[in-house]
Motif scaffolding. Structure first.
Motif, PDB file in Angstrom:
ATOM      1  N   ILE A  77       6.363   7.004  23.074  1.00 40.69           N
ATOM      2  CA  ILE A  77       7.380   5.964  23.087  1.00 40.69           C
ATOM      3  C   ILE A  77       8.134   6.055  21.767  1.00 40.69           C
ATOM      4  CG2 ILE A  77       7.825   3.487  23.140  1.00 40.69           C
ATOM      5  CD1 ILE A  77       5.274   3.182  24.790  1.00 40.69           C
ATOM      6  N   TYR A  78       9.442   6.255  21.857  1.00 44.69           N
ATOM      7  CA  TYR A  78      10.293   6.282  20.675  1.00 44.69           C
ATOM      8  C   TYR A  78      10.998   4.942  20.613  1.00 44.69           C
ATOM      9  CZ  TYR A  78      13.904   7.593  17.368  1.00 44.69           C
ATOM     10  OH  TYR A  78      14.735   7.630  16.282  1.00 44.69           O
ATOM     11  N   HIS A  79      10.762   4.179  19.546  1.00 46.73           N
ATOM     12  CA  HIS A  79      11.319   2.828  19.420  1.00 46.73           C
ATOM     13  C   HIS A  79      11.842   2.633  18.003  1.00 46.73           C
ATOM     14  CE1 HIS A  79      11.069  -1.675  19.224  1.00 46.73           C
ATOM     15  NE2 HIS A  79      11.691  -1.509  20.364  1.00 46.73           N
ATOM     16  N   TYR A  80      13.154   2.623  17.853  1.00 41.91           N
ATOM     17  CA  TYR A  80      13.827   2.392  16.566  1.00 41.91           C
ATOM     18  C   TYR A  80      13.242   3.226  15.425  1.00 41.91           C
ATOM     19  CZ  TYR A  80      16.242  -1.433  18.822  1.00 41.91           C
ATOM     20  OH  TYR A  80      17.016  -2.172  19.675  1.00 41.91           O
ATOM     21  N   LYS A 132       7.202  11.650  28.947  1.00 42.03           N
ATOM     22  CA  LYS A 132       5.929  12.164  29.448  1.00 42.03           C
ATOM     23  C   LYS A 132       5.508  13.378  28.616  1.00 42.03           C
ATOM     24  CE  LYS A 132       7.434  11.817  34.087  1.00 42.03           C
ATOM     25  NZ  LYS A 132       7.257  12.254  35.471  1.00 42.03           N
ATOM     26  N   THR A 133       4.281  13.858  28.829  1.00 46.99           N
ATOM     27  CA  THR A 133       3.774  14.986  28.047  1.00 46.99           C
ATOM     28  C   THR A 133       4.575  16.259  28.299  1.00 46.99           C
ATOM     29  OG1 THR A 133       2.138  15.386  29.783  1.00 46.99           O
ATOM     30  CG2 THR A 133       1.413  14.148  27.869  1.00 46.99           C
ATOM     31  N   ASN A 134       5.178  16.403  29.477  1.00 45.77           N
ATOM     32  CA  ASN A 134       5.960  17.610  29.761  1.00 45.77           C
ATOM     33  C   ASN A 134       7.376  17.531  29.188  1.00 45.77           C
ATOM     34  OD1 ASN A 134       7.223  15.814  31.472  1.00 45.77           O
ATOM     35  ND2 ASN A 134       6.751  16.939  33.348  1.00 45.77           N
ATOM     36  N   GLY A 135       7.715  16.435  28.516  1.00 41.19           N
ATOM     37  CA  GLY A 135       9.024  16.294  27.894  1.00 41.19           C
ATOM     38  C   GLY A 135      10.042  15.517  28.702  1.00 41.19           C
ATOM     39  N   ASP A 136       9.721  15.182  29.969  1.00 43.12           N
ATOM     40  CA  ASP A 136      10.648  14.417  30.809  1.00 43.12           C
ATOM     41  C   ASP A 136      10.736  12.985  30.313  1.00 43.12           C
ATOM     42  OD1 ASP A 136      10.991  16.645  32.357  1.00 43.12           O
ATOM     43  OD2 ASP A 136       9.680  15.970  33.984  1.00 43.12           O
ATOM     44  N   ARG A 137      11.967  12.477  30.231  1.00 42.43           N
ATOM     45  CA  ARG A 137      12.177  11.080  29.846  1.00 42.43           C
ATOM     46  C   ARG A 137      12.202  10.197  31.078  1.00 42.43           C
ATOM     47  NH1 ARG A 137      16.810  10.792  25.186  1.00 42.43           N
ATOM     48  NH2 ARG A 137      15.673  12.004  23.666  1.00 42.43           N
ATOM     49  N   LEU A 138      11.607   9.014  30.947  1.00 43.42           N
ATOM     50  CA  LEU A 138      11.654   8.037  32.020  1.00 43.42           C
ATOM     51  C   LEU A 138      12.958   7.266  31.941  1.00 43.42           C
ATOM     52  CD1 LEU A 138       8.028   6.590  31.894  1.00 43.42           C
ATOM     53  CD2 LEU A 138       8.889   8.484  33.234  1.00 43.42           C
ATOM     54  N   ASP A 139      13.468   6.851  33.088  1.00 47.68           N
ATOM     55  CA  ASP A 139      14.709   6.084  33.142  1.00 47.68           C
ATOM     56  C   ASP A 139      14.378   4.619  32.908  1.00 47.68           C
ATOM     57  OD1 ASP A 139      17.343   5.367  33.513  1.00 47.68           O
ATOM     58  OD2 ASP A 139      17.138   5.212  35.687  1.00 47.68           O
ATOM     59  N   ILE A 140      14.595   4.157  31.676  1.00 48.73           N
ATOM     60  CA  ILE A 140      14.332   2.759  31.326  1.00 48.73           C
ATOM     61  C   ILE A 140      15.623   2.112  30.849  1.00 48.73           C
ATOM     62  CG2 ILE A 140      11.903   3.078  30.750  1.00 48.73           C
ATOM     63  CD1 ILE A 140      12.760   3.050  27.805  1.00 48.73           C
ATOM     64  N   ALA A 179      15.536  -1.099  29.097  1.00 48.33           N
ATOM     65  CA  ALA A 179      15.239  -1.827  27.861  1.00 48.33           C
ATOM     66  C   ALA A 179      13.790  -1.548  27.489  1.00 48.33           C
ATOM     67  CB  ALA A 179      15.464  -3.319  28.043  1.00 48.33           C
ATOM     68  N   LEU A 180      13.517  -1.630  26.188  1.00 49.69           N
ATOM     69  CA  LEU A 180      12.174  -1.329  25.703  1.00 49.69           C
ATOM     70  C   LEU A 180      11.898  -2.142  24.446  1.00 49.69           C
ATOM     71  CD1 LEU A 180       9.606   0.556  25.612  1.00 49.69           C
ATOM     72  CD2 LEU A 180      10.981   2.107  24.244  1.00 49.69           C
ATOM     73  N   THR A 181      10.753  -2.820  24.440  1.00 46.22           N
ATOM     74  CA  THR A 181      10.295  -3.486  23.224  1.00 46.22           C
ATOM     75  C   THR A 181       8.855  -3.068  22.968  1.00 46.22           C
ATOM     76  OG1 THR A 181       9.562  -5.470  24.401  1.00 46.22           O
ATOM     77  CG2 THR A 181      11.787  -5.511  23.504  1.00 46.22           C
ATOM     78  N   VAL A 182       8.523  -2.878  21.705  1.00 43.54           N
ATOM     79  CA  VAL A 182       7.178  -2.485  21.307  1.00 43.54           C
ATOM     80  C   VAL A 182       6.740  -3.397  20.171  1.00 43.54           C
ATOM     81  CG1 VAL A 182       5.741  -0.636  20.384  1.00 43.54           C
ATOM     82  CG2 VAL A 182       7.629  -0.078  21.922  1.00 43.54           C
ATOM     83  N   ARG A 183       5.579  -4.008  20.345  1.00 43.63           N
ATOM     84  CA  ARG A 183       5.012  -4.858  19.302  1.00 43.63           C
ATOM     85  C   ARG A 183       3.683  -4.240  18.869  1.00 43.63           C
ATOM     86  NH1 ARG A 183       3.990  -9.983  21.690  1.00 43.63           N
ATOM     87  NH2 ARG A 183       1.814  -9.476  21.714  1.00 43.63           N
ATOM     88  N   LYS A 233      18.381   7.014  21.254  1.00 43.18           N
ATOM     89  CA  LYS A 233      18.095   5.856  22.084  1.00 43.18           C
ATOM     90  C   LYS A 233      16.586   5.663  22.254  1.00 43.18           C
ATOM     91  CE  LYS A 233      19.146   4.086  26.636  1.00 43.18           C
ATOM     92  NZ  LYS A 233      19.698   4.373  27.943  1.00 43.18           N
ATOM     93  N   ASN A 234      16.143   4.407  22.337  1.00 39.06           N
ATOM     94  CA  ASN A 234      14.739   4.116  22.604  1.00 39.06           C
ATOM     95  C   ASN A 234      14.370   4.709  23.955  1.00 39.06           C
ATOM     96  OD1 ASN A 234      14.668   2.667  20.243  1.00 39.06           O
ATOM     97  ND2 ASN A 234      15.026   0.727  21.219  1.00 39.06           N
ATOM     98  N   ASN A 235      13.204   5.362  24.038  1.00 38.24           N
ATOM     99  CA  ASN A 235      12.825   5.991  25.299  1.00 38.24           C
ATOM    100  C   ASN A 235      11.322   6.177  25.406  1.00 38.24           C
ATOM    101  OD1 ASN A 235      12.034   8.767  24.330  1.00 38.24           O
ATOM    102  ND2 ASN A 235      14.113   8.680  23.532  1.00 38.24           N
ATOM    103  N   ILE A 236      10.896   6.507  26.624  1.00 39.09           N
ATOM    104  CA  ILE A 236       9.511   6.879  26.906  1.00 39.09           C
ATOM    105  C   ILE A 236       9.545   8.292  27.471  1.00 39.09           C
ATOM    106  CG2 ILE A 236       7.455   6.404  28.291  1.00 39.09           C
ATOM    107  CD1 ILE A 236       8.212   3.472  28.281  1.00 39.09           C
TER     108      ILE A 236
END
Length: 111
Positions: A74-77, A7-15, A17-21, A2-5
């Motif tokens: 940021i992991y996006h597709y 942090k440096t400590n490895g914790d994922r933020l609760d998002i 939707a995510l788009t990156v251009r 899944k697309n995610n953000i």
């Protein structure tokens, strides 16, 4: 995945939707070959910055990351962008009146 953000400590933020251009500096060279076929070459650099939009219910985590200039991934597709938020502040707007979802936009300097 899944697309995610992250942090440096490895914790994922609760998002939600995510788009990156990504902003790339590239040139396309289109050449017609002797046999009549067309060749397209793309020459340039990888993305050095990206415009990011997120949909979240809790704005505080990203605001804190922005304020402290912490690095995020940021992991996006299938592509991972690692960098620092360069926007002074994240621009927030409610998605719907009375809704608990917010859309945030910011610029990311890719390292």
């Amino acid at each position: 995945m899944k697309n995610n953000i992250t942090k440096t400590n490895g914790d994922r933020l609760d998002i939600k939707a995510l788009t990156v251009r990504p902003a790339r500096k590239t040139n396309k060279i289109v050449s017609e070959m002797l046999d009549g076929s067309t060749s397209v070459q793309q020459i340039g650099d990888e993305a050095t910055s990206a415009e990011v939009s997120v949909c979240v219910t809790d704005k505080t985590e990203l605001d804190e990351i922005c304020a402290t200039c912490a690095q995020i991934s940021i992991y996006h597709y299938g592509t991972t962008y690692t960098g620092i938020i360069t926007s002074e502040m994240i621009t927030w707007a409610p998605l719907l009146p009375g809704d608990s979802y917010y859309k945030g936009t910011f610029s990311l300097a890719v390292v």
